[in-house]
Design a protein around this motif. Structure first.
Motif, mmCIF file in Angstrom:
data_model
loop_
_atom_site.group_PDB
_atom_site.id
_atom_site.type_symbol
_atom_site.label_atom_id
_atom_site.label_comp_id
_atom_site.label_asym_id
_atom_site.label_seq_id
_atom_site.Cartn_x
_atom_site.Cartn_y
_atom_site.Cartn_z
ATOM 1 N N TYR A 183 2.029 -3.659 3.902
ATOM 2 C CA TYR A 183 1.492 -2.529 3.138
ATOM 3 C C TYR A 183 1.486 -1.326 4.073
ATOM 4 O O TYR A 183 1.074 -1.420 5.230
ATOM 5 C CB TYR A 183 0.064 -2.852 2.685
ATOM 6 C CG TYR A 183 -0.754 -1.649 2.279
ATOM 7 C CD1 TYR A 183 -0.692 -1.141 0.982
ATOM 8 C CD2 TYR A 183 -1.604 -1.033 3.197
ATOM 9 C CE1 TYR A 183 -1.454 -0.038 0.613
ATOM 10 C CE2 TYR A 183 -2.369 0.066 2.832
ATOM 11 C CZ TYR A 183 -2.286 0.560 1.542
ATOM 12 O OH TYR A 183 -3.035 1.644 1.184
ATOM 13 N N VAL A 184 1.948 -0.181 3.574
ATOM 14 C CA VAL A 184 1.998 1.041 4.390
ATOM 15 C C VAL A 184 1.162 2.112 3.700
ATOM 16 O O VAL A 184 1.492 2.546 2.589
ATOM 17 C CB VAL A 184 3.446 1.540 4.575
ATOM 18 C CG1 VAL A 184 3.472 2.672 5.600
ATOM 19 C CG2 VAL A 184 4.362 0.414 5.002
ATOM 20 N N GLY A 185 0.069 2.516 4.334
ATOM 21 C CA GLY A 185 -0.827 3.496 3.735
ATOM 22 C C GLY A 185 -0.799 4.843 4.439
ATOM 23 O O GLY A 185 -0.177 5.006 5.490
ATOM 24 N N ASN A 186 -1.486 5.818 3.829
ATOM 25 C CA ASN A 186 -1.579 7.196 4.336
ATOM 26 C C ASN A 186 -0.215 7.854 4.482
ATOM 27 O O ASN A 186 0.045 8.590 5.442
ATOM 28 C CB ASN A 186 -2.324 7.250 5.677
ATOM 29 C CG ASN A 186 -2.825 8.649 5.999
ATOM 30 O OD1 ASN A 186 -3.281 9.367 5.113
ATOM 31 N ND2 ASN A 186 -2.738 9.057 7.248
ATOM 32 N N LEU A 187 0.650 7.609 3.501
ATOM 33 C CA LEU A 187 1.979 8.209 3.524
ATOM 34 C C LEU A 187 1.930 9.650 3.021
ATOM 35 O O LEU A 187 1.202 9.972 2.082
ATOM 36 C CB LEU A 187 2.933 7.414 2.624
ATOM 37 C CG LEU A 187 3.338 6.018 3.110
ATOM 38 C CD1 LEU A 187 4.118 5.293 2.020
ATOM 39 C CD2 LEU A 187 4.174 6.120 4.385
ATOM 40 N N ALA A 188 2.715 10.509 3.641
ATOM 41 C CA ALA A 188 2.858 11.885 3.159
ATOM 42 C C ALA A 188 3.551 11.852 1.803
ATOM 43 O O ALA A 188 4.350 10.947 1.519
ATOM 44 C CB ALA A 188 3.675 12.705 4.151
ATOM 45 N N LYS A 189 3.259 12.825 0.960
ATOM 46 C CA LYS A 189 3.829 12.864 -0.388
ATOM 47 C C LYS A 189 5.352 13.034 -0.373
ATOM 48 O O LYS A 189 6.027 12.749 -1.353
ATOM 49 C CB LYS A 189 3.201 13.998 -1.203
ATOM 50 C CG LYS A 189 1.678 13.925 -1.316
ATOM 51 C CD LYS A 189 1.198 12.648 -1.965
ATOM 52 C CE LYS A 189 -0.311 12.625 -2.108
ATOM 53 N NZ LYS A 189 -0.819 11.348 -2.644
ATOM 54 N N THR A 190 5.873 13.504 0.759
ATOM 55 C CA THR A 190 7.315 13.756 0.865
ATOM 56 C C THR A 190 8.113 12.506 1.231
ATOM 57 O O THR A 190 9.346 12.519 1.173
ATOM 58 C CB THR A 190 7.578 14.830 1.940
ATOM 59 O OG1 THR A 190 6.936 14.450 3.158
ATOM 60 C CG2 THR A 190 7.037 16.181 1.481
ATOM 61 N N VAL A 191 7.431 11.428 1.609
ATOM 62 C CA VAL A 191 8.123 10.202 2.022
ATOM 63 C C VAL A 191 8.744 9.510 0.806
ATOM 64 O O VAL A 191 8.078 9.280 -0.200
ATOM 65 C CB VAL A 191 7.160 9.238 2.740
ATOM 66 C CG1 VAL A 191 7.856 7.907 3.046
ATOM 67 C CG2 VAL A 191 6.650 9.863 4.026
#
Length: 256
Positions: A183-191
């Motif tokens: 699980y990958v969290g705190n992603l920028a909206k542009t990813v």
């Protein structure tokens, strides 16, 4: 609603094959837009084509847009659904509903929670009974303070078009799932999903990667998943990339 206050020089034109009809409120006049620079003006049974200058074209576009918005079905859930952002983690569904009921009738209030940590993701959706209730809630609550946080209240994003839906469905179908996943969290909206896949490929054999979306839109929820070929790849990804920077934000990586 915007109106057209002046009519430029008249020029005879051939009848267009396609057109968009724009009806001005409280007036017998109607206008018909064909090509970007042409407008047909009708009064009663008579019709005379009109040639518009660039400034008039932009004004007509504004009228067309406002007409589209004003004709949205007020009874639809999309027209009555509000996005509520930056709320304290302690606010639950019941408390959120109570806050909004002070400004109108509430049909449903739902705080969004992280699937794994079970913590509030600090945003929610509230469906009001009427559009009038929606407008009152936005006016009174947007920018207001709740638990020391300035909340954001606005109408949810427009539904996806058929083309956008197809693209997201294709992206979902291309994701290769496996029992070895992070699980990958705190992603920028542009990813994007591709960016996520390439970023993690440096640390292991990536089978698939996908970004979670806000239901009904293309907007990222700020987290995603990456699947690997082995548990060793998962461990390597967590040890190497947890708290790593991706698009300017420190990401969180743990087992899914």
């Amino acid at each position: 609603m915007a109106t057209i206050s002046s009519i430029p020089t008249l020029n005879l034109l051939s009848q267009p094959k396609t057109s968009i009809r724009i009806q001005a409120q409280s007036s017998k006049h109607s206008f018909q837009l064909s090509k970007p620079t042409h407008l047909r003006h009708s009064y009663g049974n008579s019709v005379s084509p009109i040639l518009l200058k660039p400034k008039e074209i932009s004004r007509v576009s504004a009228v067309a847009e406002e007409t589209s918005v004003s004709t949205q079905d007020p009874s639809s859930e999309a027209a009555r659904r509000l996005y509520v952002g930056n709320i304290p983690r302690t606010v639950d569904n019941a408390e959120l509903k109570k806050i909004f009921e002070e400004h109108g009738a509430v049909e449903k209030a739902e705080v969004m929670y992280d699937k794994y940590s079970k913590r509030s993701r600090r945003f929610a959706f509230v469906t009001m009974k009427t559009v009038e209730d929606v407008n009152a809630a936005i006016e009174k609550l947007n920018g207001s303070d709740i638990g020391g946080r300035e909340i954001k209240v606005n109408i949810t994003e427009k539904p996806l078009s058929t083309g956008d839906t197809s693209l997201l469905q294709a992206e979902e179908s291309q994701f290769v799932d496996s029992p070895h996943k992070v699980y990958v969290g705190n992603l920028a909206k542009t990813v994007t999903s591709d960016m996520l896949s390439k970023f993690f490929s440096e640390k292991g054999n990536v089978l698939g990667a996908k970004i979670s979306r806000v239901p009904g839109t293309s907007k990222s929820t700020g987290f995603g998943f990456v699947s690997f070929a082995s548990d060793e790849d998962v461990e390597a990804a967590i040890s190497s990339l947890n708290n790593a920077l991706l698009e300017g934000q420190k990401i969180r990586v743990n087992k899914a």
